[in-house]
Design an enzyme around this catalytic site. Structure first.
Site, PDB file in Angstrom:
ATOM      1  N   ASP A  39       0.849  -1.191   0.000  1.00 57.31           N
ATOM      2  CA  ASP A  39       0.000   0.000   0.000  1.00 57.31           C
ATOM      3  C   ASP A  39       0.889   1.247   0.000  1.00 57.31           C
ATOM      4  O   ASP A  39       1.922   1.291   0.682  1.00 57.31           O
ATOM      5  CB  ASP A  39      -0.909   0.005   1.235  1.00 57.31           C
ATOM      6  CG  ASP A  39      -2.052   0.997   1.103  1.00 57.31           C
ATOM      7  OD1 ASP A  39      -3.204   0.565   0.944  1.00 57.31           O
ATOM      8  OD2 ASP A  39      -1.782   2.224   1.154  1.00 57.31           O
ATOM      9  N   ILE A  40       0.480   2.250  -0.751  1.00 56.22           N
ATOM     10  CA  ILE A  40       1.284   3.472  -0.890  1.00 56.22           C
ATOM     11  C   ILE A  40       1.291   4.301   0.396  1.00 56.22           C
ATOM     12  O   ILE A  40       2.210   5.111   0.613  1.00 56.22           O
ATOM     13  CB  ILE A  40       0.768   4.297  -2.097  1.00 56.22           C
ATOM     14  CG1 ILE A  40       1.855   5.212  -2.633  1.00 56.22           C
ATOM     15  CG2 ILE A  40      -0.496   5.071  -1.752  1.00 56.22           C
ATOM     16  CD1 ILE A  40       1.545   5.799  -3.996  1.00 56.22           C
ATOM     17  N   ASN A  97     -12.935  -3.149   2.241  1.00 56.73           N
ATOM     18  CA  ASN A  97     -13.965  -2.122   2.313  1.00 56.73           C
ATOM     19  C   ASN A  97     -14.879  -2.243   1.104  1.00 56.73           C
ATOM     20  O   ASN A  97     -14.416  -2.317  -0.033  1.00 56.73           O
ATOM     21  CB  ASN A  97     -13.323  -0.731   2.326  1.00 56.73           C
ATOM     22  CG  ASN A  97     -12.574  -0.452   3.611  1.00 56.73           C
ATOM     23  OD1 ASN A  97     -13.073  -0.741   4.698  1.00 56.73           O
ATOM     24  ND2 ASN A  97     -11.372   0.094   3.508  1.00 56.73           N
ATOM     25  N   GLU A 105     -12.304   3.502  -1.330  1.00 54.36           N
ATOM     26  CA  GLU A 105     -11.842   4.616  -2.169  1.00 54.36           C
ATOM     27  C   GLU A 105     -11.509   4.187  -3.590  1.00 54.36           C
ATOM     28  O   GLU A 105     -11.652   4.976  -4.524  1.00 54.36           O
ATOM     29  CB  GLU A 105     -10.611   5.278  -1.536  1.00 54.36           C
ATOM     30  CG  GLU A 105     -10.956   6.049  -0.273  1.00 54.36           C
ATOM     31  CD  GLU A 105      -9.740   6.709   0.354  1.00 54.36           C
ATOM     32  OE1 GLU A 105      -8.606   6.451  -0.108  1.00 54.36           O
ATOM     33  OE2 GLU A 105      -9.937   7.470   1.307  1.00 54.36           O
ATOM     34  N   VAL A 106     -10.997   2.983  -3.736  1.00 54.99           N
ATOM     35  CA  VAL A 106     -10.590   2.532  -5.075  1.00 54.99           C
ATOM     36  C   VAL A 106     -11.614   1.505  -5.570  1.00 54.99           C
ATOM     37  O   VAL A 106     -11.824   0.472  -4.920  1.00 54.99           O
ATOM     38  CB  VAL A 106      -9.176   1.914  -5.047  1.00 54.99           C
ATOM     39  CG1 VAL A 106      -8.806   1.397  -6.437  1.00 54.99           C
ATOM     40  CG2 VAL A 106      -8.147   2.947  -4.580  1.00 54.99           C
ATOM     41  N   HIS A 110     -10.272  -5.149  -3.530  1.00 51.30           N
ATOM     42  CA  HIS A 110      -8.960  -5.415  -2.957  1.00 51.30           C
ATOM     43  C   HIS A 110      -9.109  -5.830  -1.506  1.00 51.30           C
ATOM     44  O   HIS A 110     -10.022  -5.383  -0.804  1.00 51.30           O
ATOM     45  CB  HIS A 110      -8.042  -4.189  -3.048  1.00 51.30           C
ATOM     46  CG  HIS A 110      -8.660  -2.920  -2.560  1.00 51.30           C
ATOM     47  ND1 HIS A 110      -9.569  -2.201  -3.299  1.00 51.30           N
ATOM     48  CD2 HIS A 110      -8.516  -2.236  -1.397  1.00 51.30           C
ATOM     49  CE1 HIS A 110      -9.954  -1.138  -2.619  1.00 51.30           C
ATOM     50  NE2 HIS A 110      -9.334  -1.139  -1.449  1.00 51.30           N
ATOM     51  N   HIS A 112      -7.022  -5.729   2.027  1.00 54.29           N
ATOM     52  CA  HIS A 112      -5.879  -5.200   2.775  1.00 54.29           C
ATOM     53  C   HIS A 112      -5.355  -6.317   3.660  1.00 54.29           C
ATOM     54  O   HIS A 112      -6.135  -7.000   4.343  1.00 54.29           O
ATOM     55  CB  HIS A 112      -6.293  -4.045   3.684  1.00 54.29           C
ATOM     56  CG  HIS A 112      -6.821  -2.835   2.981  1.00 54.29           C
ATOM     57  ND1 HIS A 112      -6.078  -1.690   2.809  1.00 54.29           N
ATOM     58  CD2 HIS A 112      -8.027  -2.585   2.416  1.00 54.29           C
ATOM     59  CE1 HIS A 112      -6.811  -0.777   2.178  1.00 54.29           C
ATOM     60  NE2 HIS A 112      -7.999  -1.299   1.933  1.00 54.29           N
TER      61      HIS A 112
HETATM   62  P1  AMP Z   1      -9.843   1.459   0.225  1.00 56.91           P
HETATM   63  O1  AMP Z   1     -10.157   2.640   1.073  1.00 56.91           O
HETATM   64  O2  AMP Z   1     -10.185   0.155   0.884  1.00 56.91           O
HETATM   65  O3  AMP Z   1     -10.432   1.588  -1.172  1.00 56.91           O
HETATM   66  O4  AMP Z   1      -8.256   1.416   0.097  1.00 56.91           O
HETATM   67  C1  AMP Z   1      -7.548   1.926  -0.971  1.00 56.91           C
HETATM   68  C2  AMP Z   1      -6.085   1.821  -0.621  1.00 56.91           C
HETATM   69  O5  AMP Z   1      -5.336   1.979  -1.797  1.00 56.91           O
HETATM   70  C3  AMP Z   1      -5.583   2.864   0.374  1.00 56.91           C
HETATM   71  O6  AMP Z   1      -5.030   2.210   1.516  1.00 56.91           O
HETATM   72  C4  AMP Z   1      -4.521   3.627  -0.418  1.00 56.91           C
HETATM   73  O7  AMP Z   1      -3.420   4.042   0.371  1.00 56.91           O
HETATM   74  C5  AMP Z   1      -4.131   2.609  -1.475  1.00 56.91           C
HETATM   75  N1  AMP Z   1      -3.581   3.161  -2.719  1.00 56.91           N
HETATM   76  C6  AMP Z   1      -4.087   4.142  -3.481  1.00 56.91           C
HETATM   77  N2  AMP Z   1      -3.322   4.337  -4.566  1.00 56.91           N
HETATM   78  C7  AMP Z   1      -2.306   3.442  -4.485  1.00 56.91           C
HETATM   79  C8  AMP Z   1      -1.167   3.146  -5.303  1.00 56.91           C
HETATM   80  N3  AMP Z   1      -0.918   3.822  -6.438  1.00 56.91           N
HETATM   81  N4  AMP Z   1      -0.336   2.164  -4.903  1.00 56.91           N
HETATM   82  C9  AMP Z   1      -0.578   1.473  -3.763  1.00 56.91           C
HETATM   83  N5  AMP Z   1      -1.623   1.705  -2.957  1.00 56.91           N
HETATM   84  C10 AMP Z   1      -2.482   2.682  -3.307  1.00 56.91           C
END
Ligand code: AMP
Length: 126
Positions: A39-40, A97, A105-106, A110, A112
């Site tokens: 994770d970034i 999530n 958010e994405v 995925h 975690h």
């Molecule tokens: P969620 O809130 O469950 O959708 O988590 C999205 C996760 O993606 C967050 O923990 C971010 O820090 C992570 N994230 C977003 N962009 C990137 C990226 N380019 N590389 C790695 N992790 C990312």
């Protein structure tokens, strides 16, 4: 901003770009069904994301529409990554999530994977 976790799938989301190699990631593991990368913005000493290679918006989408071999292959990959990272002895946490209430958010499903320390209570209590 949190997303709904429902379709249609947006092929321009950041994890789709990582899967296509358009943006980099710190890869941990890859197989036919899954890609795992750091994770970034890590929230634990080990914070890895495991994503399916198929275009699934969320757990709801993945669990309802992915083929059985994809579900099995992805699930096994998550466990494999945890073992690969040496997290089985002390334990780890998985979190997915889905949708606005969870703060997704994405819009690409995925999981975690957190570890490397005592992780505290399961949910934040306000
Ligand atoms: P969620 O809130 O469950 O959708 O988590 C999205 C996760 O993606 C967050 O923990 C971010 O820090 C992570 N994230 C977003 N962009 C990137 C990226 N380019 N590389 C790695 N992790 C990312």
């Amino acid at each position: 901003m949190a997303v709904s976790g429902r379709g249609p799938y947006d092929p321009q989301n950041v994890f789709a770009k990582i899967l296509r190699g358009e943006i980099p990631c710190r890869k941990v593991y890859e197989n036919e069904y899954a890609l795992a990368f750091h994770d970034i913005a890590p929230q634990a000493p080990v914070h890895v994301l495991v994503i399916p290679k198929g275009p699934y918006v969320s757990y709801a989408d993945f669990s309802q529409t992915a083929a059985d071999p994809e579900i099995a292959g992805f699930t096994r990959a998550v466990g494999h990554v945890a073992a690969l990272l040496g997290l089985e002895e002390n334990g780890y946490r998985l979190l997915a999530n889905m949708g606005v209430a969870a703060g997704q958010e994405v819009p690409h499903f995925h999981v975690h994977l957190f570890g490397g320390a005592a992780l505290g209570p399961m949910l934040h209590r306000s």
